[in-house]
Design a protein around this motif. Structure first.
Motif, short mmCIF file in Angstrom:
data_model
loop_
_atom_site.label_atom_id
_atom_site.label_comp_id
_atom_site.label_asym_id
_atom_site.label_seq_id
_atom_site.Cartn_x
_atom_site.Cartn_y
_atom_site.Cartn_z
N LEU A 109 0.49 -1.11 0.03
CA LEU A 109 -0.44 -0.11 0.54
C LEU A 109 0.41 1.66 -0.32
CD1 LEU A 109 -2.90 -0.82 3.04
CD2 LEU A 109 -3.07 -1.03 0.32
N ARG A 110 0.30 2.49 -0.57
CA ARG A 110 1.43 3.85 -0.86
C ARG A 110 0.02 4.77 -0.47
NH1 ARG A 110 2.03 5.52 -6.68
NH2 ARG A 110 -0.05 5.06 -6.99
N ILE A 111 0.00 5.44 0.85
CA ILE A 111 -0.56 6.87 1.00
C ILE A 111 0.20 8.13 1.30
CG2 ILE A 111 -0.93 7.25 3.38
CD1 ILE A 111 -0.31 4.78 4.83
N TRP A 112 -0.88 8.73 0.16
CA TRP A 112 -0.54 10.72 -0.15
C TRP A 112 -0.52 11.14 0.91
CZ3 TRP A 112 1.96 13.02 -2.90
CH2 TRP A 112 2.00 14.52 -3.05
N THR A 113 0.53 11.34 1.30
CA THR A 113 0.60 12.79 2.85
C THR A 113 1.14 13.65 2.45
OG1 THR A 113 2.65 11.66 3.48
CG2 THR A 113 1.15 10.93 4.62
N GLY A 114 0.89 14.33 1.18
CA GLY A 114 1.17 15.23 0.78
C GLY A 114 0.13 16.76 1.76
N ALA A 115 0.67 18.04 0.83
CA ALA A 115 0.04 19.21 1.47
C ALA A 115 -1.11 18.91 1.57
CB ALA A 115 0.56 20.35 0.59
N THR A 116 -1.91 18.40 0.73
CA THR A 116 -3.67 19.04 0.71
C THR A 116 -4.42 17.56 1.13
OG1 THR A 116 -3.57 16.78 -0.85
CG2 THR A 116 -3.29 18.64 -1.75
N VAL A 117 -3.42 17.05 2.65
CA VAL A 117 -4.16 15.59 3.61
C VAL A 117 -3.21 16.43 4.74
CG1 VAL A 117 -3.43 13.70 3.86
CG2 VAL A 117 -3.34 14.13 1.99
N GLU A 118 -5.05 16.17 5.40
CA GLU A 118 -4.43 16.53 7.17
C GLU A 118 -3.61 15.32 7.54
OE1 GLU A 118 -4.66 19.86 8.42
OE2 GLU A 118 -5.01 20.46 6.71
#
Length: 108
Positions: free
Chosen positions: A75-84
């Motif tokens: 799995l990969r999880i988007w944790t960029g600036a658009t995610v709290e």
């Protein structure tokens, strides 16, 4: 990092990057390391990880979370600036849920 604390307690997942310094800060990838999963054929591992991603999407818990096709099954999880960060924290119990669902379904 919220995910790092969760990984430390997870019995089935760890960061794909072996060196903590190289774990992506915007798209960390998780490798499934449970012996049950590791004992599967490569293609079955991909199907299981993709089924987890599908379950999470169906529940509205995560979208596009399957690992990249050129990466090991996981799995990969988007944790960029658009995610709290709070939303990432809410996701983590869902990962455990999806994992347990797959184990139960595959054991049946």
């Amino acid at each position: 990092m919220t995910i790092a604390a969760w990984v430390k307690t997870s019995s089935w997942a760890r960061f794909l990057a072996e060196d903590q310094a190289t774990v992506s800060s915007t798209s960390p990838q998780l490798e499934i390391v449970d012996p049950w999963f590791a004992g599967m054929a490569w293609e079955r591992r991909f199907r299981t990880a993709r089924a987890m991603a599908r379950q999470l999407e169906e529940e509205g818990a995560a979208y596009d979370i399957a690992s990249h096709r050129a990466s090991p099954p996981g799995l990969r999880i988007w944790t960029g600036a658009t995610v709290e960060p709070a939303d990432v924290a809410l996701l983590l119990p869902w990962l455990d849920w999806a994992w347990e669902e797959q184990r139960a379904a595959r054991a049946a």
